[in-house]
Design an enzyme around this catalytic site. Structure first.
Site, PDB file in Angstrom:
ATOM      1  N   SER A 117      -1.221  -3.064  10.600  1.00  0.00           N
ATOM      2  CA  SER A 117      -0.851  -3.964   9.512  1.00  0.00           C
ATOM      3  C   SER A 117       0.428  -4.724   9.844  1.00  0.00           C
ATOM      4  O   SER A 117       1.400  -4.135  10.326  1.00  0.00           O
ATOM      5  CB  SER A 117      -0.648  -3.149   8.233  1.00  0.00           C
ATOM      6  OG  SER A 117      -1.837  -2.454   7.938  1.00  0.00           O
ATOM      7  N   ARG A 154       2.354 -12.159  -0.081  1.00  0.00           N
ATOM      8  CA  ARG A 154       1.040 -12.520   0.487  1.00  0.00           C
ATOM      9  C   ARG A 154       0.487 -13.797  -0.130  1.00  0.00           C
ATOM     10  O   ARG A 154       0.882 -14.191  -1.230  1.00  0.00           O
ATOM     11  CB  ARG A 154       0.038 -11.383   0.241  1.00  0.00           C
ATOM     12  CG  ARG A 154       0.435 -10.033   0.850  1.00  0.00           C
ATOM     13  CD  ARG A 154      -0.390  -9.707   2.056  1.00  0.00           C
ATOM     14  NE  ARG A 154       0.144  -8.577   2.819  1.00  0.00           N
ATOM     15  CZ  ARG A 154      -0.413  -8.170   3.958  1.00  0.00           C
ATOM     16  NH1 ARG A 154      -1.489  -8.754   4.438  1.00  0.00           N
ATOM     17  NH2 ARG A 154       0.113  -7.164   4.632  1.00  0.00           N
ATOM     18  N   ARG A 183       0.837  -1.194   0.000  1.00  0.00           N
ATOM     19  CA  ARG A 183       0.000   0.000   0.000  1.00  0.00           C
ATOM     20  C   ARG A 183       0.875   1.247   0.000  1.00  0.00           C
ATOM     21  O   ARG A 183       1.942   1.272   0.607  1.00  0.00           O
ATOM     22  CB  ARG A 183      -0.897   0.032   1.244  1.00  0.00           C
ATOM     23  CG  ARG A 183      -2.085  -0.908   1.188  1.00  0.00           C
ATOM     24  CD  ARG A 183      -2.989  -0.739   2.400  1.00  0.00           C
ATOM     25  NE  ARG A 183      -2.306  -1.084   3.627  1.00  0.00           N
ATOM     26  CZ  ARG A 183      -1.764  -0.231   4.470  1.00  0.00           C
ATOM     27  NH1 ARG A 183      -1.861   1.083   4.262  1.00  0.00           N
ATOM     28  NH2 ARG A 183      -1.151  -0.634   5.544  1.00  0.00           N
ATOM     29  N   ASP A 200      -9.024  -9.762   9.391  1.00  0.00           N
ATOM     30  CA  ASP A 200      -8.541  -8.412   9.052  1.00  0.00           C
ATOM     31  C   ASP A 200      -9.558  -7.294   9.265  1.00  0.00           C
ATOM     32  O   ASP A 200      -9.183  -6.210   9.658  1.00  0.00           O
ATOM     33  CB  ASP A 200      -8.072  -8.394   7.591  1.00  0.00           C
ATOM     34  CG  ASP A 200      -7.169  -7.205   7.265  1.00  0.00           C
ATOM     35  OD1 ASP A 200      -6.198  -6.979   8.014  1.00  0.00           O
ATOM     36  OD2 ASP A 200      -7.446  -6.495   6.287  1.00  0.00           O
ATOM     37  N   LYS A 229      -9.464  -2.420   2.004  1.00  0.00           N
ATOM     38  CA  LYS A 229      -9.257  -1.232   2.828  1.00  0.00           C
ATOM     39  C   LYS A 229     -10.066  -0.034   2.303  1.00  0.00           C
ATOM     40  O   LYS A 229     -10.597   0.763   3.082  1.00  0.00           O
ATOM     41  CB  LYS A 229      -7.766  -0.888   2.920  1.00  0.00           C
ATOM     42  CG  LYS A 229      -6.940  -2.023   3.545  1.00  0.00           C
ATOM     43  CD  LYS A 229      -7.455  -2.385   4.896  1.00  0.00           C
ATOM     44  CE  LYS A 229      -7.037  -3.694   5.506  1.00  0.00           C
ATOM     45  NZ  LYS A 229      -5.698  -4.074   5.686  1.00  0.00           N
ATOM     46  N   CYS A 234       1.013  -6.861  12.194  1.00  0.00           N
ATOM     47  CA  CYS A 234       1.294  -6.917  13.631  1.00  0.00           C
ATOM     48  C   CYS A 234       0.573  -8.083  14.316  1.00  0.00           C
ATOM     49  O   CYS A 234       0.405  -8.083  15.531  1.00  0.00           O
ATOM     50  CB  CYS A 234       0.944  -5.599  14.301  1.00  0.00           C
ATOM     51  SG  CYS A 234       2.109  -4.298  13.861  1.00  0.00           S
ATOM     52  N   HIS A 245     -10.547  -2.308  11.627  1.00  0.00           N
ATOM     53  CA  HIS A 245      -9.414  -3.143  11.193  1.00  0.00           C
ATOM     54  C   HIS A 245      -9.161  -4.195  12.278  1.00  0.00           C
ATOM     55  O   HIS A 245      -8.248  -4.065  13.080  1.00  0.00           O
ATOM     56  CB  HIS A 245      -8.188  -2.231  11.015  1.00  0.00           C
ATOM     57  CG  HIS A 245      -7.035  -2.872  10.302  1.00  0.00           C
ATOM     58  ND1 HIS A 245      -5.747  -2.387  10.440  1.00  0.00           N
ATOM     59  CD2 HIS A 245      -6.957  -3.924   9.455  1.00  0.00           C
ATOM     60  CE1 HIS A 245      -4.929  -3.123   9.698  1.00  0.00           C
ATOM     61  NE2 HIS A 245      -5.629  -4.065   9.101  1.00  0.00           N
ATOM     62  N   TYR A 269      -1.502  -3.898  -6.701  1.00  0.00           N
ATOM     63  CA  TYR A 269      -1.168  -4.662  -5.486  1.00  0.00           C
ATOM     64  C   TYR A 269      -2.108  -4.411  -4.303  1.00  0.00           C
ATOM     65  O   TYR A 269      -2.393  -3.266  -3.958  1.00  0.00           O
ATOM     66  CB  TYR A 269       0.266  -4.340  -5.034  1.00  0.00           C
ATOM     67  CG  TYR A 269       0.853  -5.470  -4.199  1.00  0.00           C
ATOM     68  CD1 TYR A 269       1.601  -6.475  -4.805  1.00  0.00           C
ATOM     69  CD2 TYR A 269       0.631  -5.568  -2.831  1.00  0.00           C
ATOM     70  CE1 TYR A 269       2.109  -7.540  -4.074  1.00  0.00           C
ATOM     71  CE2 TYR A 269       1.131  -6.627  -2.085  1.00  0.00           C
ATOM     72  CZ  TYR A 269       1.871  -7.607  -2.726  1.00  0.00           C
ATOM     73  OH  TYR A 269       2.370  -8.660  -2.004  1.00  0.00           O
TER      74      TYR A 269
HETATM   75  P1  GTP Z   1      -2.103  -7.405   7.824  1.00  0.00           P
HETATM   76  O1  GTP Z   1      -2.620  -8.496   6.931  1.00  0.00           O
HETATM   77  O2  GTP Z   1      -1.067  -6.565   7.161  1.00  0.00           O
HETATM   78  O3  GTP Z   1      -3.201  -6.565   8.400  1.00  0.00           O
HETATM   79  O4  GTP Z   1      -1.249  -8.130   9.003  1.00  0.00           O
HETATM   80  P2  GTP Z   1      -1.664  -8.941  10.316  1.00  0.00           P
HETATM   81  O5  GTP Z   1      -1.992  -8.005  11.420  1.00  0.00           O
HETATM   82  O6  GTP Z   1      -2.669  -9.975   9.973  1.00  0.00           O
HETATM   83  O7  GTP Z   1      -0.263  -9.643  10.718  1.00  0.00           O
HETATM   84  P3  GTP Z   1       0.184 -11.169  10.659  1.00  0.00           P
HETATM   85  O8  GTP Z   1      -0.577 -12.042  11.600  1.00  0.00           O
HETATM   86  O9  GTP Z   1       0.231 -11.595   9.248  1.00  0.00           O
HETATM   87  O10 GTP Z   1       1.668 -11.076  11.225  1.00  0.00           O
HETATM   88  C1  GTP Z   1       2.652 -10.250  10.642  1.00  0.00           C
HETATM   89  C2  GTP Z   1       4.023 -10.644  11.103  1.00  0.00           C
HETATM   90  O11 GTP Z   1       4.095 -10.607  12.536  1.00  0.00           O
HETATM   91  C3  GTP Z   1       4.397 -12.066  10.683  1.00  0.00           C
HETATM   92  O12 GTP Z   1       5.708 -12.082  10.178  1.00  0.00           O
HETATM   93  C4  GTP Z   1       4.280 -12.858  11.957  1.00  0.00           C
HETATM   94  O13 GTP Z   1       5.190 -13.937  11.972  1.00  0.00           O
HETATM   95  C5  GTP Z   1       4.569 -11.840  13.058  1.00  0.00           C
HETATM   96  N1  GTP Z   1       3.831 -12.182  14.307  1.00  0.00           N
HETATM   97  C6  GTP Z   1       2.501 -12.448  14.418  1.00  0.00           C
HETATM   98  N2  GTP Z   1       2.154 -12.775  15.677  1.00  0.00           N
HETATM   99  C7  GTP Z   1       3.282 -12.704  16.404  1.00  0.00           C
HETATM  100  C8  GTP Z   1       3.577 -12.929  17.797  1.00  0.00           C
HETATM  101  O14 GTP Z   1       2.726 -13.279  18.609  1.00  0.00           O
HETATM  102  N3  GTP Z   1       4.877 -12.744  18.167  1.00  0.00           N
HETATM  103  C9  GTP Z   1       5.850 -12.373  17.283  1.00  0.00           C
HETATM  104  N4  GTP Z   1       7.093 -12.197  17.747  1.00  0.00           N
HETATM  105  N5  GTP Z   1       5.607 -12.160  15.973  1.00  0.00           N
HETATM  106  C10 GTP Z   1       4.352 -12.322  15.541  1.00  0.00           C
HETATM  107  C1  SPV Z   2      -2.859  -4.240   5.621  1.00  0.00           C
HETATM  108  O1  SPV Z   2      -1.934  -3.559   5.164  1.00  0.00           O
HETATM  109  O2  SPV Z   2      -3.400  -3.980   6.728  1.00  0.00           O
HETATM  110  C2  SPV Z   2      -3.326  -5.432   4.882  1.00  0.00           C
HETATM  111  C3  SPV Z   2      -2.803  -5.653   3.531  1.00  0.00           C
HETATM  112  O3  SPV Z   2      -4.167  -6.166   5.383  1.00  0.00           O
HETATM  113  S1  SPV Z   2      -3.604  -4.680   2.324  1.00  0.00           S
HETATM  114  O4  SPV Z   2      -4.733  -5.445   1.810  1.00  0.00           O
HETATM  115  O5  SPV Z   2      -2.619  -4.427   1.287  1.00  0.00           O
HETATM  116  O6  SPV Z   2      -4.086  -3.469   2.926  1.00  0.00           O
HETATM  117 MN    MN Z   3      -4.766  -5.420   7.472  1.00  0.00          MN
END
Ligand code: GTP
Ligand code: SPV
Ligand code: MN
Length: 593
Positions: free
Chosen positions: A261, A378, A70, A286, A219, A263, A239, A210
């Site tokens: 995002s 992704r 993004r 999400d 979003k 996290c 979110h 993308y």
């Molecule tokens: P978006 O799709 O961008 O909104 O991301 P999200 O909030 O769904 O994050 P996601 O669960 O995909 O995690 C993103 C990154 O954080 C990954 O590389 C995970 O491995 C890492 N991660 C997730 N949960 C944890 C946790 O509990 N501890 C640690 N250390 N890392 C974590």
């Molecule tokens: C985020 O960035 O919070 C995502 C990926 O979930 S996107 O769909 O690119 O916004």
């Molecule tokens: Mn997201």
């Protein structure tokens, strides 16, 4: 006559006249349609079919290296009044923006097909769902939408002859010569523009193929436009992931969690419990739409029907349910390709394969000085493939939310978990969220920034008004969820995460469940209610007592700094900052004088 919807018919005509595509196609949502698109993209080498034994019916797409995430500084909220976009959004005058967009879109689909994709966000039969239509010239976007939303004729049936949210998208690269014809990821990063018209309920996106730039269902509509609709209509578009949490006695409670995002939403949404008898089930990873039901409960639906998840870091150790979800029928973007025709990314296995083709198409070995997968690589996959899908994920009435969890990525300051003292303190916790920036958006990594409610990039109106909207949710007769704030990301002196995270996060969920059930005490501190160390179930976990202490510490020096930074930040909102939040800030500052 494209459909029974007169608004749609005239809009298709209008857009086709402006964009001049070679052909126009209205999507029905059938599997055959999807198959045809896949075949055409494979023929163009825009999709690489993966091994039919290792990863059945799955594909790899490689984006242009300048189009990988993004782009927040090219994202605009074009409200009529500048103040209604607020200090956290880029604003442009809607008339001027439309003028410049009309220039950009003129003839932009020459040589391409214009796809009309009606889609329903939320269960088809839910009163909380909304229908929109995306027009796009990207078949890759169409495939993603097939996997992530309820597309085609079923959506049109829900819509009937009503108006809808218009989402117009182009990669911004008409086909004029053989080079354009051969381009497997057309885009136009120089002219990138993602414009939202909250009053008109419209999105225009130009130049990117993308993720959140191009999948306007996600979003752009389900958060930026929907947050504005929600404010006008008295609900919330957030979110947030949604999970069902069941205790060993079989009692089930639903939680929604908002992290910025990349996290940890997808990971928490698919958590495999390390505590016997405890179980997590996934409603969404999400986005959550939250409405108050007649019985006073807060009901959540997941407007999406699929995942667009971060690949790097996903493994059978960290997230086995995600690995099982993506075993087939999955579209991967910007991951590495193995010699056997499967996918790989950093963190998927302890040791990388000997040889890979990187996301840019280059040979890769462990000696290479670049990563094999792009950091924001992704997977796109339908939610039905998730082994822990919640039975109520498609329920029209949604699920009742007992707890809301906020959190961010912070190496210090924020303890593992705390609970808000009451609703307005909880809103204050959401508004005060901060986190390190990640690869989900273009720009600097690891910089701490304010990200209120993890909606900084996604709030479609003035963030100060958004805070007030959250405060206004507290009304007589409503069963308000408890609010929590977590931080999985505290680090030790060596930069290592202290908390094991992932499956072990169930220990924190268990404490929150018990708090929701009023079966655990907590310790009051100036930043909220913290668990007594002995009340966290740490059975089977080797964690040194000093580290546990650090995880649950409230460091006065850190909080003094945090409070004064917060007070500086909130001043940005001027008279749009609700008094309740300035009072909370003063309280916090006083506590650490
Ligand atoms: P978006 O799709 O961008 O909104 O991301 P999200 O909030 O769904 O994050 P996601 O669960 O995909 O995690 C993103 C990154 O954080 C990954 O590389 C995970 O491995 C890492 N991660 C997730 N949960 C944890 C946790 O509990 N501890 C640690 N250390 N890392 C974590
Ligand atoms: C985020 O960035 O919070 C995502 C990926 O979930 S996107 O769909 O690119 O916004
Ligand atoms: Mn997201």
């Amino acid at each position: 006559m494209w459909s029974d919807n007169r608004y749609l018919n005239s809009w298709i005509q209008e857009v086709a006249t402006l964009c001049q595509p070679d052909a126009t196609a209205l999507l029905t949502g059938s599997p055959e349609e999807m198959k045809k698109l896949e075949e055409a993209l494979v023929l163009k080498q825009a999709l690489i079919p993966l091994s039919s034994t290792l990863r059945p019916h799955s594909f790899l797409a490689r984006s242009n290296p300048d189009d990988v995430a993004r782009v927040e500084d090219r994202t605009f909220i074009c409200s009529l009044a500048k103040e209604d976009a607020g200090p956290t959004n880029n604003w442009k005058d809607p008339q001027e923006m439309k003028k410049s967009l009309n220039g950009l879109f003129a003839g932009c689909m020459r040589g391409r097909t214009l796809y009309v994709v009606p889609f329903c966000m939320g269960p088809l039969s839910s009163p909380y769902s909304r229908v929109a239509v995306q027009i796009t010239d990207s078949p890759y976007v169409v495939l993603n939408m097939h996997l992530m939303t309820r597309v085609g004729l079923p959506a049109l049936e829900v819509l009937k002859d009503n108006p809808f949210v218009k989402c117009l998208h182009s990669v911004g690269k008409p086909i004029v010569d053989a080079k354009d014809e051969a381009d497997s990821w057309p885009c136009n990063p120089k002219e990138l523009c993602i414009a939202h018209f909250p009053e008109e309920r419209e999105v225009w996106s130009f130049g990117s193929g993308y993720g959140g730039n191009a999948l306007l269902n996600k979003k752009c509509f389900a958060l930026r436009i929907a947050s504005k609709m929600a404010r006008d209509e008295g609900w919330l578009a957030e979110h947030m992931l949604i999970i069902g949490l069941t205790n060993p006695e079989g009692k089930k409670r639903y939680f929604a969690a908002s992290f910025p995002s990349a996290c940890g939403k997808t990971n928490l949404a698919m958590l495999t419990s390390c505590l016997p008898g405890w179980k997590v089930e996934c409603v969404g990873d999400d986005i959550a739409w939250l409405n108050w039901a007649a019985d006073g409960t807060l009901r959540a639906i997941n407007p999406e029907a699929g995942f667009f998840g971060v690949a790097p870091g996903t493994s059978f150790k960290s997230n086995p349910n995600a690995m099982l979800t993506i075993r087939e029928n999955t579209l991967f973007t910007n991951v590495a390709l193995t010699d056997e025709g499967d996918v790989w990314w950093e963190g998927m296995t302890d040791a990388p394969p000997k040889h890979l083709i990187s996301w840019t198409g280059a040979d890769w070995t462990s000696q290479s000085r670049f990563t094999a997968a792009q950091a924001n690589a992704r997977f796109t996959v339908h939610i039905s493939q998730c082994p822990i899908i919640d039975p109520a994920y498609d329920a029209a009435e949604g699920v009742p939310i007992s707890g809301i969890i906020f959190g961010g990525r912070r190496a210090t300051t924020h303890p593992l978990v705390r609970e808000a003292l009451n609703w307005s303190h909880g809103v204050f916790l959401g508004a005060s969220m901060t986190s390190e920036t990640t690869a989900a958006a273009a720009g600097e990594l690891g910089r701490i920034r304010h990200d209120p409610f993890s909606m900084l990039p996604f709030c479609g109106y003035n963030m100060g008004d958004y805070f007030a909207h959250w405060l206004s949710m507290e009304k007589k007769g409503r069963k308000l969820p408890k609010i929590f704030y977590v931080n999985w990301f505290q680090k030790d002196g060596q930069g290592k995460f202290i908390w094991p995270g992932f499956a072990d996060n169930i220990r924190v969920l268990k404490w929150m469940f018990e708090r929701v059930e009023d079966s655990r005490e907590a310790k009051q501190t100036p930043i909220g209610l913290l668990p007594k160390p002995e009340d966290l179930d740490l059975s089977g976990l080797k964690l040194q007592p000093e580290l546990l202490q650090q995880l649950l510490a409230v460091n006065p020096a850190h909080w003094k700094k945090e409070a004064s930074e917060l007070s500086r930040y909130f001043a940005l909102f001027g008279d749009r900052l609700p008094e309740a939040l300035s009072n909370e800030t003063v309280q916090l500052q006083k506590a650490f004088l």
